[in-house]
Design a protein around this motif. Structure first.
Motif, PDB file in Angstrom:
ATOM      1  N   ASP A 262       3.122 -13.927   7.282  1.00  0.00           N
ATOM      2  CA  ASP A 262       4.402 -14.609   7.480  1.00  0.00           C
ATOM      3  C   ASP A 262       5.594 -13.659   7.533  1.00  0.00           C
ATOM      4  O   ASP A 262       6.525 -13.858   8.305  1.00  0.00           O
ATOM      5  CB  ASP A 262       4.636 -15.606   6.336  1.00  0.00           C
ATOM      6  CG  ASP A 262       3.576 -16.679   6.294  1.00  0.00           C
ATOM      7  OD1 ASP A 262       3.569 -17.524   7.188  1.00  0.00           O
ATOM      8  OD2 ASP A 262       2.738 -16.659   5.366  1.00  0.00           O
ATOM      9  N   ARG A 263       5.561 -12.632   6.678  1.00  0.00           N
ATOM     10  CA  ARG A 263       6.752 -11.783   6.515  1.00  0.00           C
ATOM     11  C   ARG A 263       6.317 -10.338   6.322  1.00  0.00           C
ATOM     12  O   ARG A 263       5.310 -10.050   5.671  1.00  0.00           O
ATOM     13  CB  ARG A 263       7.565 -12.271   5.321  1.00  0.00           C
ATOM     14  CG  ARG A 263       8.745 -11.395   4.927  1.00  0.00           C
ATOM     15  CD  ARG A 263       9.578 -12.036   3.820  1.00  0.00           C
ATOM     16  NE  ARG A 263      10.387 -13.145   4.336  1.00  0.00           N
ATOM     17  CZ  ARG A 263      11.191 -13.896   3.580  1.00  0.00           C
ATOM     18  NH1 ARG A 263      11.275 -13.659   2.274  1.00  0.00           N
ATOM     19  NH2 ARG A 263      11.908 -14.867   4.114  1.00  0.00           N
TER      20      ARG A 263
ATOM     21  N   THR B 242       0.837  -1.197   0.000  1.00  0.00           N
ATOM     22  CA  THR B 242       0.000   0.000   0.000  1.00  0.00           C
ATOM     23  C   THR B 242       0.874   1.249   0.000  1.00  0.00           C
ATOM     24  O   THR B 242       1.936   1.270   0.614  1.00  0.00           O
ATOM     25  CB  THR B 242      -0.923   0.041   1.240  1.00  0.00           C
ATOM     26  OG1 THR B 242      -0.127  -0.014   2.428  1.00  0.00           O
ATOM     27  CG2 THR B 242      -1.904  -1.132   1.219  1.00  0.00           C
ATOM     28  N   SER B 243       0.424   2.281  -0.681  1.00  0.00           N
ATOM     29  CA  SER B 243       1.150   3.550  -0.693  1.00  0.00           C
ATOM     30  C   SER B 243       0.870   4.298   0.608  1.00  0.00           C
ATOM     31  O   SER B 243      -0.097   4.015   1.323  1.00  0.00           O
ATOM     32  CB  SER B 243       0.711   4.393  -1.889  1.00  0.00           C
ATOM     33  OG  SER B 243      -0.671   4.715  -1.781  1.00  0.00           O
TER      34      SER B 243
ATOM     35  N   CYS C 109      11.806  -8.679   5.472  1.00  0.00           N
ATOM     36  CA  CYS C 109      12.302  -8.443   4.108  1.00  0.00           C
ATOM     37  C   CYS C 109      12.665  -6.970   4.022  1.00  0.00           C
ATOM     38  O   CYS C 109      11.792  -6.104   4.161  1.00  0.00           O
ATOM     39  CB  CYS C 109      11.217  -8.813   3.103  1.00  0.00           C
ATOM     40  SG  CYS C 109      11.720  -8.694   1.367  1.00  0.00           S
ATOM     41  N   CYS C 110      13.938  -6.672   3.828  1.00  0.00           N
ATOM     42  CA  CYS C 110      14.385  -5.283   3.886  1.00  0.00           C
ATOM     43  C   CYS C 110      15.606  -5.093   2.996  1.00  0.00           C
ATOM     44  O   CYS C 110      16.590  -5.815   3.127  1.00  0.00           O
ATOM     45  CB  CYS C 110      14.726  -4.922   5.337  1.00  0.00           C
ATOM     46  SG  CYS C 110      15.341  -3.236   5.542  1.00  0.00           S
ATOM     47  N   GLY C 111      15.529  -4.133   2.093  1.00  0.00           N
ATOM     48  CA  GLY C 111      16.641  -3.868   1.201  1.00  0.00           C
ATOM     49  C   GLY C 111      16.652  -2.419   0.761  1.00  0.00           C
ATOM     50  O   GLY C 111      16.461  -1.510   1.581  1.00  0.00           O
TER      51      GLY C 111
ATOM     52  N   LEU D  69       2.427 -15.459   2.850  1.00  0.00           N
ATOM     53  CA  LEU D  69       1.880 -14.116   2.642  1.00  0.00           C
ATOM     54  C   LEU D  69       2.768 -13.055   3.281  1.00  0.00           C
ATOM     55  O   LEU D  69       3.219 -13.202   4.419  1.00  0.00           O
ATOM     56  CB  LEU D  69       0.472 -14.031   3.236  1.00  0.00           C
ATOM     57  CG  LEU D  69      -0.613 -14.802   2.469  1.00  0.00           C
ATOM     58  CD1 LEU D  69      -1.908 -14.788   3.252  1.00  0.00           C
ATOM     59  CD2 LEU D  69      -0.813 -14.208   1.079  1.00  0.00           C
ATOM     60  N   CYS D  70       2.996 -11.992   2.524  1.00  0.00           N
ATOM     61  CA  CYS D  70       3.826 -10.880   2.975  1.00  0.00           C
ATOM     62  C   CYS D  70       3.012  -9.590   2.856  1.00  0.00           C
ATOM     63  O   CYS D  70       1.996  -9.534   2.168  1.00  0.00           O
ATOM     64  CB  CYS D  70       5.085 -10.774   2.126  1.00  0.00           C
ATOM     65  SG  CYS D  70       5.983 -12.331   1.907  1.00  0.00           S
ATOM     66  N   ALA D  71       3.480  -8.554   3.520  1.00  0.00           N
ATOM     67  CA  ALA D  71       2.835  -7.250   3.417  1.00  0.00           C
ATOM     68  C   ALA D  71       3.881  -6.156   3.483  1.00  0.00           C
ATOM     69  O   ALA D  71       4.899  -6.295   4.162  1.00  0.00           O
ATOM     70  CB  ALA D  71       1.807  -7.061   4.532  1.00  0.00           C
ATOM     71  N   SER D  72       3.602  -5.084   2.751  1.00  0.00           N
ATOM     72  CA  SER D  72       4.473  -3.907   2.743  1.00  0.00           C
ATOM     73  C   SER D  72       3.560  -2.696   2.882  1.00  0.00           C
ATOM     74  O   SER D  72       3.060  -2.158   1.889  1.00  0.00           O
ATOM     75  CB  SER D  72       5.275  -3.855   1.434  1.00  0.00           C
ATOM     76  OG  SER D  72       6.136  -2.737   1.413  1.00  0.00           O
TER      77      SER D  72
END
Length: 308
Positions: free
Chosen positions: A145-146, A95-96, A185-187, A124-127
């Motif tokens: 999950d992430r 989501t923005s 999850c991070c980059g 399932l992941c979310a950002s």
């Protein structure tokens, strides 16, 4: 380690390939020959109050993209199910905005519960931007999950990319996710004018906080953004960055993400020497390539995936 990382980043194109082949051996040691895949859904688009200089979704820039609120629960569920039917290993809702509303978090939690009820094995992941510990704990209880949240670049270079959001707040969100037991999850994104020292600094941070997955994006300049004329990348520069990360965080997943088609061009297959994971399908505001092309690329490399 710093000396080795900088040696890779500063290597001549001719001398670089020995590092690339060595990175494949490191990747193979920890992840074998399997290519994990993920895809994302732009679940809420545009009108972001932040000012990230690379992003078409910022309300600070006049970019003609589609803007819309959080998609319906049915659209969210169906998008995830379609991805899993194609053999994609992970699916993420994106989501923005800097942070979602309470109602958006609640709705996404219900969506995650529904998907997990029929597909308990689904990853399932979310950002969703910056979240507090209690919000992340709720999403985990629903079956998430992430959690994904990029630092984008080094702490030192970040002020040149964004003034609205603080780098420290981004880091806190990642640490919050770790503290509640979510995979992280991070980059970041490269090609914005960062130095070799900045690349190393980000590697060092991610190594210190021990993230599970490191998504690496390469700038696809978008007209209307402050970085529309950026021209810092070549295919080999992208490969050097990927290789440096494999040496720097050998046990973390290295995920080739946005901008790979535009920047790596004909060298895309070589990205899977250091990287063990691939984002497939479309990105947030730019198109990816056909899934069939990635299936063929992985097959031609003699590697394996669950794509179909």
């Amino acid at each position: 380690m710093k000396e080795k990382i900088l040696e890779i980043l500063k290597s001549t194109d001719e001398n670089f390939y020995s590092f690339l082949f060595e990175s494949y051996e490191i990747k193979k040691r920890y992840f074998g020959n399997f290519v994990e895949t993920c895809s994302i859904l732009n679940a809420k688009s545009g009108l972001c109050p932040a000012d990230c200089k690379f992003c078409a979704q910022s309300s600070k820039y006049n970019i003609p993209i589609k803007t819309y609120p959080l998609l319906s629960n049915e659209e969210l569920v169906n998008s995830a199910n379609r991805a899993f039917e194609r053999g994609i290993n992970r699916f993420s809702f994106v989501t923005s905005g800097i942070s979602p509303t309470r109602e958006e978090i609640k709705r996404l939690g219900k969506v995650i519960e529904k998907i997990k009820s029929s597909k308990p094995e689904a990853k399932l992941c979310a950002s969703l931007g910056q979240l507090k510990k209690e919000e992340l704990k709720y999403l985990k209880s629903c079956g998430l999950d992430r959690y994904h949240h990029n630092l984008e670049t080094s702490k030192e270079f970040y002020p040149k990319i964004s003034k609205v959001q603080r780098w420290e707040d981004r880091l806190r969100t990642v640490l919050n996710a770790k503290e509640v037991g979510l995979s992280t999850c991070c980059g970041g994104i490269f090609g914005m004018g960062e130095s070799d020292e900045d690349v190393y600094s980000l590697i060092e941070t991610l190594r210190d906080i021990e993230v599970d997955s490191v998504p690496l994006n390469f700038l696809h300049p978008i007209k209307g953004t402050p970085l529309e004329n950026a021209n810092f990348l070549t295919p080999l520069r992208c490969l050097k960055i990927l290789t440096a990360f494999r040496f720097g965080v050998p046990k973390s997943e290295i995920r080739v993400c946005g901008g790979r088609e535009y920047n790596l061009r004909e060298l895309q297959p070589l990205s899977l020497f250091p990287a063990n994971a691939l984002m497939v399908g479309n990105y947030l505001t730019t198109k990816g390539r056909k899934l069939e092309d990635d299936i063929q690329m992985i097959k031609d490399l003699g590697m394996e995936s669950s794509l179909r």
